[in-house]
Design a protein around this motif. Structure first.
Motif, PDB file in Angstrom:
ATOM      1  N   ASP A  84       0.850  -1.286  -0.051  1.00  0.00           N
ATOM      2  CA  ASP A  84      -0.477  -0.401  -0.086  1.00  0.00           C
ATOM      3  C   ASP A  84       0.551   0.865  -0.034  1.00  0.00           C
ATOM      4  O   ASP A  84       1.587   1.404   1.226  1.00  0.00           O
ATOM      5  CB  ASP A  84      -0.615  -0.419   0.942  1.00  0.00           C
ATOM      6  N   HIS A  88       0.940   4.937   6.055  1.00  0.00           N
ATOM      7  CA  HIS A  88       1.686   5.178   6.881  1.00  0.00           C
ATOM      8  C   HIS A  88       2.541   4.172   8.047  1.00  0.00           C
ATOM      9  O   HIS A  88       3.311   4.617   9.515  1.00  0.00           O
ATOM     10  CB  HIS A  88       1.870   6.362   7.884  1.00  0.00           C
ATOM     11  N   LEU A  89       1.545   2.681   8.446  1.00  0.00           N
ATOM     12  CA  LEU A  89       1.746   1.975   9.149  1.00  0.00           C
ATOM     13  C   LEU A  89       3.311   1.366   8.912  1.00  0.00           C
ATOM     14  O   LEU A  89       3.348   0.363   7.865  1.00  0.00           O
ATOM     15  CB  LEU A  89       0.862   1.275   8.873  1.00  0.00           C
ATOM     16  N   GLU A  90       4.819   2.186   9.506  1.00  0.00           N
ATOM     17  CA  GLU A  90       5.174   0.731   9.426  1.00  0.00           C
ATOM     18  C   GLU A  90       5.335  -0.825   9.511  1.00  0.00           C
ATOM     19  O   GLU A  90       6.077  -1.180   8.291  1.00  0.00           O
ATOM     20  CB  GLU A  90       6.766   0.585  11.125  1.00  0.00           C
ATOM     21  N   LEU A  91       4.681  -1.298   9.955  1.00  0.00           N
ATOM     22  CA  LEU A  91       4.855  -2.576  10.663  1.00  0.00           C
ATOM     23  C   LEU A  91       3.929  -3.718   8.924  1.00  0.00           C
ATOM     24  O   LEU A  91       4.019  -5.140   9.012  1.00  0.00           O
ATOM     25  CB  LEU A  91       3.415  -3.204  11.367  1.00  0.00           C
ATOM     26  N   THR A  92       3.486  -2.691   8.445  1.00  0.00           N
ATOM     27  CA  THR A  92       2.501  -3.069   6.764  1.00  0.00           C
ATOM     28  C   THR A  92       3.064  -2.454   5.879  1.00  0.00           C
ATOM     29  O   THR A  92       2.832  -3.375   4.835  1.00  0.00           O
ATOM     30  CB  THR A  92       1.253  -3.639   7.086  1.00  0.00           C
ATOM     31  N   VAL A 138      10.485  -7.433  17.699  1.00  0.00           N
ATOM     32  CA  VAL A 138      10.130  -5.481  16.904  1.00  0.00           C
ATOM     33  C   VAL A 138       9.633  -4.983  17.901  1.00  0.00           C
ATOM     34  O   VAL A 138       8.932  -5.072  18.454  1.00  0.00           O
ATOM     35  CB  VAL A 138       9.096  -6.239  15.429  1.00  0.00           C
ATOM     36  N   VAL A 185       8.357  -0.868  18.392  1.00  0.00           N
ATOM     37  CA  VAL A 185       8.071   0.435  18.075  1.00  0.00           C
ATOM     38  C   VAL A 185       7.215   1.063  18.974  1.00  0.00           C
ATOM     39  O   VAL A 185       6.916   0.546  19.855  1.00  0.00           O
ATOM     40  CB  VAL A 185       6.167  -0.356  16.934  1.00  0.00           C
ATOM     41  N   ALA A 210       4.903   6.501  13.073  1.00  0.00           N
ATOM     42  CA  ALA A 210       4.766   7.554  11.498  1.00  0.00           C
ATOM     43  C   ALA A 210       3.280   8.232  11.614  1.00  0.00           C
ATOM     44  O   ALA A 210       3.615   8.895  10.932  1.00  0.00           O
ATOM     45  CB  ALA A 210       5.508   6.351  10.923  1.00  0.00           C
ATOM     46  N   GLY A 211       2.770   7.158  12.129  1.00  0.00           N
ATOM     47  CA  GLY A 211       1.258   8.226  12.266  1.00  0.00           C
ATOM     48  C   GLY A 211       0.846   9.337  12.902  1.00  0.00           C
ATOM     49  O   GLY A 211       2.074   9.445  13.982  1.00  0.00           O
ATOM     50  N   ALA A 227      -6.015  -1.028   2.920  1.00  0.00           N
ATOM     51  CA  ALA A 227      -5.487  -0.415   1.930  1.00  0.00           C
ATOM     52  C   ALA A 227      -7.156  -0.527   1.185  1.00  0.00           C
ATOM     53  O   ALA A 227      -7.208   0.110  -0.286  1.00  0.00           O
ATOM     54  CB  ALA A 227      -4.897  -0.429   0.753  1.00  0.00           C
ATOM     55  N   VAL A 246       2.154 -10.064  11.879  1.00  0.00           N
ATOM     56  CA  VAL A 246       2.987  -8.870  12.696  1.00  0.00           C
ATOM     57  C   VAL A 246       1.862  -7.635  11.539  1.00  0.00           C
ATOM     58  O   VAL A 246       2.033  -6.629  12.294  1.00  0.00           O
ATOM     59  CB  VAL A 246       3.871  -8.370  12.486  1.00  0.00           C
ATOM     60  N   SER A 247       2.285  -7.775  10.084  1.00  0.00           N
ATOM     61  CA  SER A 247       1.444  -6.926   9.687  1.00  0.00           C
ATOM     62  C   SER A 247      -0.571  -7.241  10.287  1.00  0.00           C
ATOM     63  O   SER A 247      -0.653  -5.968   8.937  1.00  0.00           O
ATOM     64  CB  SER A 247       1.423  -7.251   7.630  1.00  0.00           C
ATOM     65  N   ASP A 248      -0.664  -7.065   9.981  1.00  0.00           N
ATOM     66  CA  ASP A 248      -2.430  -7.631  10.684  1.00  0.00           C
ATOM     67  C   ASP A 248      -2.435  -6.595  12.010  1.00  0.00           C
ATOM     68  O   ASP A 248      -3.982  -6.243  12.805  1.00  0.00           O
ATOM     69  CB  ASP A 248      -2.754  -8.457  10.550  1.00  0.00           C
ATOM     70  N   PRO A 250      -1.283  -4.140  13.092  1.00  0.00           N
ATOM     71  CA  PRO A 250      -2.473  -2.237  12.816  1.00  0.00           C
ATOM     72  C   PRO A 250      -4.148  -2.419  12.419  1.00  0.00           C
ATOM     73  O   PRO A 250      -4.354  -1.543  12.901  1.00  0.00           O
ATOM     74  CB  PRO A 250      -2.035  -1.391  11.690  1.00  0.00           C
TER      75      PRO A 250
END
Lengths: 305, 488
Positions: A195, A199-203, B132, B134, B139-140, B242, B469-471, B473
């Motif tokens: 995507d 702005h989500l570092e983890l994805t 990891v 964070v 970033a947001g 997205a 880990v990408s899930d 957020p």
């Protein structure tokens, strides 16, 4: 000679327009007005004027990566036929050089991401490496099959598919175009694989790899990424556009195909959610299976009755 | 002597009526009651003594049970309750952090808000395990909090959440200078809920009965807040996967609601609307008409976009079976509010501790059959938005009958002396609990706030186990917990 300069201009500027058109398409789907299609170009100019911040944990790898990245992409771009089916330079065995020049750029980008020592960028690099290696075989099988038809292993053979493939021409073109379109989504870091807006570092995948890059470094990386999308679109365009028409009409057709592809990318991005990371391979395997279909069509044409 | 004293929501209790037991008796009695804790806090009782107050919620009967225990100056530990009832874990950690009285055999005695330097992260050994880290700065544009993932590749074994970066000492500030402005600034996305809870506490302590009109306006505002934030969150969930169309449409729709709040009160989040004694702004007949029109549009847009998303296979494949907290787990660790409802726990303080309007306006509690994944939390939001919109319609129509009532009742009553008040308001995230105590001179001597996030952060940690880990957020956004409400 004039085509050479037309192509040079296309190579340098159309990538920005492509990203601009994709963004415009997305904003259209969202019911917004959106920035001008030239915005990516303005952003590029703005970033080029900026200074950059460099983490002191990084080494020279981090410094050279943006430059290696843009140089390799530009070099690869010269091998590919652009408008009116002409490449900027013509060398035999272009496919191998093309793929591995891009590979070199990718490799340097990966180690540069790992060079920062950030755990996110490590994750991004591992994801990118993983997806690239799965995409590569499909790309090779598709393009090499088409080249095998003409017996001439240069990208020129893409231009004359119908001449070489006869009745199979349309099928080969359709399947190969889908393969390459999926490749744009993967290599260009677009939804549903990555995507570009998050702005989500983890994805993130591509975005996280360039998280530490700023100023002109960032500009070069973004530009390189856009050029990559143009390269693969050019392959599609050259397969679709019939040969034997006047050069200028061919250029026009080429540009329209490229922008239609951009609109398609924008539409896919708007109507689809991003695939779960662990399911991305299934998406890429669609591409691989279609590549095998192309291969079998070519075999049928060459050895069949 | 009775071990517990029963009371109701927004009811004054005399401090002298609260039983004072020994800690071992209190512990046994808590375990015997086996009810949900909503308050568990200490207060300095002079001479080095500490008094521990416990408030349990009896959701089935709408009762609140209060009791306490006195620790003498040299009593510095007790047998933890968490070993028997896990939902006390965060309360005991907080009590230990504030008063240094150690719950023995507590399985997870880590800092809640302070002493982050001493935080001992859970450690996993193994070549394939990587960590990891964070935050706390992300970033947001979100609040600060540190997250540490123990991962194997893309798979999360465990997540540890370290908070406290937003600690402002709100509870102490509340004693020095209690005000509506302070109450509504504690947690910026629950302005109405916090301000309602605070105002109700103060009104109960002062013995003010506010007008029906003011109550209705508060209720309408609370539901507006719920609808606005839930719509915003649905957009945020769409954004995280997205699905930009969903993010855009829900974003626009949310704006319609908060702009209506702006018309009502001059603030999009309803700041300054609620005051001790009532509300500061009346809603005129014209505003009611235009609001009703806006709500129709909002309802239609939310319906259409939600249906579009629920029919989209790529969206569903992201939402379904992601970040699941089972019913048993939710019960065990004591989740509250939205997070609990999404796991199928039947908890809603609007209906469990109702005021007369809930009955009079015919609002009914509808059970949500959730399985605790992101999809359940997404659908629960949709359900809550629809319910809130219909509640606002009914409230606004009722409001027309109270044209000439005053909106603000002001009295100069002093605060009651030696009193104890509990006020529960169901904000969009869950129950917001404010508990206040006064001393013998009628000054606030203790102000305790519990945000639903306080219970629910651990639920998020459990939800991401065995997920990619990408899930994270996406899971995080589906809970949307508050940092400032937790850190106070």
């Amino acid at each position: 000679m004039i085509m050479f300069f037309v192509n040079l201009i296309i190579l340098l500027f159309v990538p920005f327009l492509m990203t601009g058109v994709i963004k415009k398409t997305k904003t259209f789907w969202q019911g917004k007005k959106g920035p001008s299609v030239l915005q990516p170009l303005y952003d590029f100019i703005r970033l080029m004027k900026k200074d950059f911040v460099i983490s002191n944990t990084t080494s020279f790898v981090f410094r050279i990566a943006p430059i290696v990245s843009i140089v390799t992409v530009l070099f690869a771009a010269m091998l590919v036929p652009l408008a009116s089916g002409k490449a900027l330079i013509n060398i035999p065995a272009g496919l191998i050089i093309f793929a591995y020049t891009l590979g070199l750029g990718k490799f340097v980008a990966l180690i540069s991401a790992m060079d920062t020592g950030s755990s996110f960028e490590g994750m991004g690099a591992s994801r990118e490496a993983c997806f690239t290696t799965t995409v590569e075989p499909a790309f090779f099988v598709t393009i090499a099959s088409i080249m095998a038809l003409s017996g001439n292993y240069t990208f020129d053979s893409l231009v004359n598919i119908t001449a070489n493939a006869g009745n199979y021409g349309i099928l080969v073109t359709v399947f190969a175009s889908v393969v390459l379109f999926i490749m744009i989504l993967v290599e260009g870091s677009r939804v549903p694989v990555d995507d570009p807006a998050t702005h989500l570092e983890l994805t993130m995948i591509h975005e996280v790899m360039i998280l530490d890059n700023s100023g002109s470094d960032l500009a070069l990386f973004s530009w390189a990424n856009a050029i990559k999308m143009l390269l693969i679109s050019s392959l599609i365009a050259n397969m679709i556009i019939p040969s034997g028409i006047t050069e200028w009409i061919s250029v026009l057709l080429y540009l329209s195909v490229v922008f239609i592809i951009s609109i398609l990318i924008g539409t896919v991005e708007s109507c689809m959610a991003r695939i779960r990371m662990s399911h991305v391979f299934e998406f890429i395997f669609v591409m691989s299976s279609l590549a095998l279909v192309v291969l079998s069509l070519v075999i049928a044409r060459m050895f069949g009755g | 002597m009775e071990h517990w004293i029963k009371t109701k929501n927004n009811t004054k209790l005399n401090l002298s009526d609260i039983p004072s037991l020994s800690i071992s008796d209190l512990r046994c009695s808590i375990i015997e009651q086996n009810k949900r804790p909503i308050g568990f806090f200490g207060k300095d009782w002079g001479n080095g003594e500490t008094r521990l107050f416990v408030v349990l919620a009896d959701d089935d009967n709408g009762d609140l049970l209060v009791s306490s225990a006195l620790f003498s100056a040299d009593e510095k530990s007790y047998e933890s309750i968490t070993q028997d009832i896990p939902s006390f874990h965060i309360f005991e950690r907080e009590f230990y952090e504030q008063f240094g009285i150690k719950p023995l055999n507590h399985p997870w005695l880590k800092p809640v808000r302070k002493n982050q330097n001493e935080y001992e992260f859970f450690d996993m050994k193994g070549e394939e395990v990587h960590q990891v880290a964070v935050g706390p700065i992300h970033a947001g544009v979100i609040e600060p909090g540190h997250f540490r993932f123990m991962c194997n590749g893309e798979n999360v074994y465990h997540l540890e959440i370290m908070l406290g970066y937003q600690h402002r000492g709100v509870e102490d500030l509340m004693l020095k200078r209690p005000s509506n402005q302070l109450a509504e600034s504690i947690c910026g996305d629950s302005v109405i809920a916090y301000n309602t809870a605070y105002s109700q506490v103060m009104e109960t302590l002062r013995g003010i009965e506010i007008s029906d009109k003011a109550k209705l306006i508060r209720k309408a505002a609370l539901e507006m807040e719920r609808a606005a934030i839930q719509i915003g969150d649905m957009g945020a969930i769409a954004g995280d996967i997205a699905y930009s169309m969903g993010a855009a449409v829900f974003g626009v729709t949310r704006t319609l609601i908060i702009n209506t709040m702006l018309e009502w009160s001059g603030s999009r989040f309803g700041r300054g609307l609620i005051n001790v004694g009532g509300v500061n702004f009346d809603i005129s007949e014209d505003e009611i008409t235009s609001t009703l029109k806006t709500l129709d549009k909002v309802g239609k847009d939310v319906d259409r976009m939600t249906q579009t998303m629920l029919k989209n296979s790529t969206v569903m494949s992201r939402l379904e079976k992601t970040g699941t907290v089972s019913f048993e787990r939710a019960k065990e660790i004591g989740l509250v509010g939205m997070a609990a409802k999404a796991s199928g726990v039947d908890l809603d303080s609007r209906f469990d501790f109702p005021d007369k309007w809930m009955h009079e306006l015919g609002f009914e509690k509808k059970y949500f059959k959730g399985v605790g994944d992101v999809n359940s939390r997404f659908k629960l939001r949709y359900k809550e938005i629809k319910e809130s919109l219909s509640m606002i319609r009914k409230i606004l129509n009722k409001l027309k009958e109270y044209k000439n009532e005053p909106i603000l009742t002001s009295t100069d009553n002093e605060l009651a002396k030696d009193a104890f008040v509990i006020s529960i308001t169901e904000g969009w995230r869950g129950e917001v609990v404010h508990i206040a105590m006064t001393d013998s001179e009628g000054r606030l001597s203790k102000y305790k706030i519990k945000d639903p996030s306080f219970n629910n952060w651990y639920g998020l940690a459990l939800a991401v186990r065995n997920n990619g880990v990408s899930d994270f957020p996406l899971c995080n956004k589906s809970f949307n917990l508050s940092y400032s409400g937790n850190d106070l």
